[in-house]
Design an enzyme around this catalytic site. Structure first.
Site, short mmCIF file in Angstrom:
data_model
loop_
_atom_site.label_atom_id
_atom_site.label_comp_id
_atom_site.label_asym_id
_atom_site.label_seq_id
_atom_site.Cartn_x
_atom_site.Cartn_y
_atom_site.Cartn_z
N PHE A 1 12.30 2.78 21.74
CA PHE A 1 12.09 3.89 20.80
C PHE A 1 12.50 5.25 21.38
O PHE A 1 11.96 6.27 21.04
CB PHE A 1 10.65 3.92 20.28
CG PHE A 1 10.43 2.87 19.22
CD1 PHE A 1 10.41 3.21 17.88
CD2 PHE A 1 10.28 1.54 19.57
CE1 PHE A 1 10.26 2.25 16.91
CE2 PHE A 1 10.14 0.57 18.60
CZ PHE A 1 10.12 0.91 17.26
N LEU A 2 13.47 5.19 22.30
CA LEU A 2 14.01 6.45 22.84
C LEU A 2 15.49 6.58 22.45
O LEU A 2 16.30 7.04 23.22
CB LEU A 2 13.87 6.49 24.37
CG LEU A 2 12.50 6.86 24.92
CD1 LEU A 2 12.55 6.96 26.44
CD2 LEU A 2 11.98 8.18 24.34
N GLU B 1 -0.72 -6.21 10.72
CA GLU B 1 0.53 -6.88 11.07
C GLU B 1 1.49 -5.90 11.73
O GLU B 1 1.63 -4.77 11.29
CB GLU B 1 1.17 -7.46 9.79
CG GLU B 1 2.43 -8.25 10.03
CD GLU B 1 2.27 -9.26 11.16
OE1 GLU B 1 1.34 -10.10 11.10
OE2 GLU B 1 3.06 -9.21 12.12
N PHE B 2 2.15 -6.37 12.79
CA PHE B 2 3.05 -5.49 13.55
C PHE B 2 4.50 -5.93 13.49
O PHE B 2 5.33 -5.42 14.22
CB PHE B 2 2.59 -5.42 15.01
CG PHE B 2 1.19 -4.90 15.17
CD1 PHE B 2 0.93 -3.54 15.16
CD2 PHE B 2 0.12 -5.77 15.28
CE1 PHE B 2 -0.36 -3.06 15.27
CE2 PHE B 2 -1.18 -5.31 15.40
CZ PHE B 2 -1.42 -3.94 15.39
N ARG C 1 8.40 -6.44 12.63
CA ARG C 1 9.45 -5.49 12.24
C ARG C 1 10.43 -6.21 11.34
O ARG C 1 10.82 -7.34 11.66
CB ARG C 1 10.21 -4.99 13.48
CG ARG C 1 9.39 -4.17 14.44
CD ARG C 1 10.04 -4.12 15.80
NE ARG C 1 10.19 -5.46 16.38
CZ ARG C 1 10.87 -5.75 17.49
NH1 ARG C 1 11.49 -4.79 18.14
NH2 ARG C 1 10.95 -6.98 17.94
N CYS D 1 7.35 1.61 6.51
CA CYS D 1 6.07 1.80 7.24
C CYS D 1 5.89 3.19 7.85
O CYS D 1 4.92 3.87 7.51
CB CYS D 1 5.95 0.74 8.32
SG CYS D 1 5.74 -0.91 7.64
N THR E 1 0.88 -1.18 0.00
CA THR E 1 0.00 0.00 0.00
C THR E 1 0.91 1.23 0.00
O THR E 1 0.96 1.97 0.98
CB THR E 1 -0.93 0.01 1.23
OG1 THR E 1 -0.15 -0.30 2.41
CG2 THR E 1 -2.05 -0.99 1.11
N ASN F 1 1.73 2.83 14.78
CA ASN F 1 2.92 3.28 14.04
C ASN F 1 3.16 4.78 14.23
O ASN F 1 4.29 5.22 14.38
CB ASN F 1 2.77 2.97 12.55
CG ASN F 1 3.32 1.59 12.22
OD1 ASN F 1 3.75 0.87 13.13
ND2 ASN F 1 3.31 1.21 10.97
P1 NAD Z 1 6.18 -5.70 -0.48
O1 NAD Z 1 6.25 -4.64 -1.50
O2 NAD Z 1 7.44 -6.30 0.07
O3 NAD Z 1 5.30 -6.93 -1.03
C1 NAD Z 1 4.08 -6.79 -1.68
C2 NAD Z 1 3.95 -7.95 -2.66
O4 NAD Z 1 2.63 -7.96 -3.19
C3 NAD Z 1 4.89 -7.85 -3.87
O5 NAD Z 1 5.64 -9.05 -3.98
C4 NAD Z 1 3.95 -7.67 -5.06
O6 NAD Z 1 4.44 -8.26 -6.26
C5 NAD Z 1 2.70 -8.37 -4.55
N1 NAD Z 1 1.45 -7.99 -5.24
C6 NAD Z 1 0.99 -6.75 -5.54
N2 NAD Z 1 -0.23 -6.84 -6.12
C7 NAD Z 1 -0.55 -8.15 -6.17
C8 NAD Z 1 -1.69 -8.87 -6.64
N3 NAD Z 1 -2.75 -8.26 -7.15
N4 NAD Z 1 -1.69 -10.22 -6.55
C9 NAD Z 1 -0.62 -10.86 -6.03
N5 NAD Z 1 0.48 -10.24 -5.55
C10 NAD Z 1 0.51 -8.89 -5.62
O7 NAD Z 1 5.30 -5.09 0.71
P2 NAD Z 1 5.39 -5.44 2.27
O8 NAD Z 1 6.51 -4.71 2.90
O9 NAD Z 1 5.26 -6.90 2.46
O10 NAD Z 1 4.05 -4.73 2.78
C11 NAD Z 1 2.77 -5.27 2.53
C12 NAD Z 1 1.77 -4.55 3.41
O11 NAD Z 1 2.04 -4.85 4.80
C13 NAD Z 1 1.79 -3.03 3.30
O12 NAD Z 1 0.50 -2.54 3.44
C14 NAD Z 1 2.64 -2.63 4.48
O13 NAD Z 1 2.35 -1.34 4.93
C15 NAD Z 1 2.24 -3.64 5.51
N6 NAD Z 1 3.25 -3.89 6.55
C16 NAD Z 1 4.57 -3.96 6.22
C17 NAD Z 1 5.51 -4.22 7.21
C18 NAD Z 1 6.99 -4.29 6.88
O14 NAD Z 1 7.78 -4.25 7.79
N7 NAD Z 1 7.37 -4.41 5.62
C19 NAD Z 1 5.09 -4.44 8.54
C20 NAD Z 1 3.74 -4.39 8.83
C21 NAD Z 1 2.81 -4.12 7.83
#
Ligand code: NAD
Length: 449
Positions: A256-257, A155-156, A158, A267, A87, A215
């Site tokens: 976080f300090l 999801e939380f 890290r 994020c 997102t 967050n």
């Molecule tokens: P990312 O970019 O690493 O992975 C997203 C994946 O989704 C990619 O591999 C992409 O190819 C795939 N994708 C996109 N559209 C698709 C579709 N229609 N069908 C199938 N696959 C598709 O992203 P991320 O870091 O894993 O984050 C995912 C979500 O989780 C976000 O909303 C993010 O804010 C949230 N989040 C991330 C973290 C983090 O630490 N990365 C932690 C908590 C929450």
């Protein structure tokens, strides 16, 4: 145990899918990125994340985890479908929901029996209902009356400790009005339920808000201590002592300090901007969050000023070669999304520096994230190669291997003995004993009398 499809096999999708399989569920992780899935089928893990490889190999071996590009097939076969797509921020700071919409519509086009659709992506409040609307619209097009429920399960985890975080969470948040869906979710997380992990059951909107509020609060906390650190430098206080004493207060807490060059990553920057945007849309400006975003941007630029001042004032960066250790936004990840290293490297180059950069995991990522200044960069092979022939050293990400540098060797390799510790991982006296000048964050500029 549940049968689960995870749409999106990125940081969150891969870790969630692999760990849910480790909990005993049967999981299919799908993605539109064919290369990523082909790699996973050959055992190639697309991210740097400690511990994930073993879990993936254990569960694929046991037949509980598989990878596929057949998204429609996975949706049909499984009763629980997680959405874990990206997102990213849109131009105006709001969350770009196009990937979530595409995933939701694909679900609507595919399901033919009761399905629990679980939103794991971080999404603006109200998105769960939009997801239901997109699925319903696709079902109507098919003239199909297939029952489904939407659950928000933020999801939380890290990056860098994602496996530990997923398998030992502080809480599991389940947002849904459907008792049936909530019970299925308890089955999905049965292992955690048995170990008495706190469950927060609430409605969709609250679950979505919990993620943004959490967050944003953490981003505020980091930014608060960064500002205090800046003031400490002016008044002769040591922010590490201040933070340590503050953290002993149970109402504040010690996490976080730690002051630094500003928060980054995939994020905090995007989620704070999205929350600010939601506040504006609803006429409830989130002033603290808006200010945090501005102060964090200022903090990144302040690091460049700090280096300039440390090297002798205005103009002093011009013509210097600077070693930059750490490019990922934090240790134990290769992720450079919104890493403070980007602003810092670009800022130093703009002021006339050449950089010798090194990161234990993010060099591949740096190749394209820093492409606009590529001709001013030397991609080093390790920390000492980066330091060799540099005028000054900037320590930017606190990888463990940077915590115990051979300081006399560092001194012998640097032209000017300037050591900028932007994570405060060294003690001033040990750096100074090696004949280097130490510049940390939030430390008294003058030695105490
Ligand atoms: P990312 O970019 O690493 O992975 C997203 C994946 O989704 C990619 O591999 C992409 O190819 C795939 N994708 C996109 N559209 C698709 C579709 N229609 N069908 C199938 N696959 C598709 O992203 P991320 O870091 O894993 O984050 C995912 C979500 O989780 C976000 O909303 C993010 O804010 C949230 N989040 C991330 C973290 C983090 O630490 N990365 C932690 C908590 C929450």
């Amino acid at each position: 145990m549940a049968h689960i499809a995870v749409i999106g096999t990125g940081y969150v999708g891969l870790v969630s899918g692999a760990c849910l399989a480790d909990f005993g569920n049967f999981v299919t992780c799908v993605d539109i990125d064919v290369k990523k899935i082909e790699g996973l089928l050959r055992g190639v893990i697309p991210i740097y994340e400690p511990g994930i490889e073993a879990i993936v190999s254990r569960n694929t071996g046991a037949g509980r985890l598989c990878f596929s590009t057949d998204i429609a097939g996975a949706i049909k076969k499984n009763q629980v479908v997680f959405i874990a797509v990206g997102t990213p921020p849109a131009e105006d700071g709001s969350a770009d929901l196009s990937y979530v919409e595409r995933a939701a519509r694909t679900i609507g086009q595919g399901i033919d029996a009761y399905t629990v659709v679980v939103n794991k992506s971080t999404v603006p409040i109200g998105t769960g209902r939009k997801v239901a609307g997109w699925i319903r619209a696709e079902l109507e097009k098919r003239k199909a009356a297939v029952p489904f429920d939407v659950v928000s399960n933020p999801e939380f985890l890290r990056e860098g400790s994602a496996v530990q975080d997923f398998t030992h969470p502080d809480r599991v948040v389940i947002g849904s009005e459907s008792e049936k869906a909530r019970n299925i979710m308890k089955d999905v997380y049965r292992s955690l339920y048995l170990t008495e992990t706190p469950y927060i059951e609430t409605n969709l909107e609250s679950a979505e808000m919990i993620k943004y509020a959490s967050n944003a609060f953490l981003a505020v906390k980091i930014t608060f201590i960064n500002e205090i650190a800046n003031l400490c430098e002016k008044v002769g206080a040591d922010v590490q002592d201040v933070a340590k004493a503050m953290g002993r207060d149970g109402r504040i807490g010690s996490k976080f300090l730690h002051p630094g060059p500003g928060y980054g990553g995939s994020c905090f920057p995007k989620d704070t901007r999205a929350l600010a945007k939601i506040g504006q849309e609803y006429g409830e400006s989130q002033c603290i969050v808006e200010t945090t975003i501005k102060v964090n941007e200022k903090q990144k630029l302040r690091m460049i000023e700090k280096i300039e001042q440390g090297l002798g004032g205005p103009g002093s960066i011009n013509g210097k070669t600077i070693a930059v250790l750490g490019l990922a936004f934090k240790p134990n990840t290769d992720d450079m999304r919104e890493s403070p290293a980007i602003a810092l490297c670009e800022g130093l180059v703009k002021k006339g520096a050449r950089l010798r950069v090194w990161d234990p995991a993010a060099m591949g990522e740096a190749e394209w994230r820093l492409r606009s200044i590529r001709d001013k960069l030397y991609f080093s092979t390790d920390e000492y190669d980066a330091i060799t022939g540099s005028d000054a050293l900037v320590l930017l990400t606190e990888w463990n291997q940077f915590r115990n540098l051979d300081l006399p060797r560092v001194k012998s390799l640097l032209t000017l003995p300037c050591f900028f510790d932007l994570r405060n991982i060294y003690k001033r006296f040990e750096v100074e004993n090696a004949g280097l000048r130490y510049i940390g964050i939030g430390k008294p500029v003058l030695k105490p009398a």
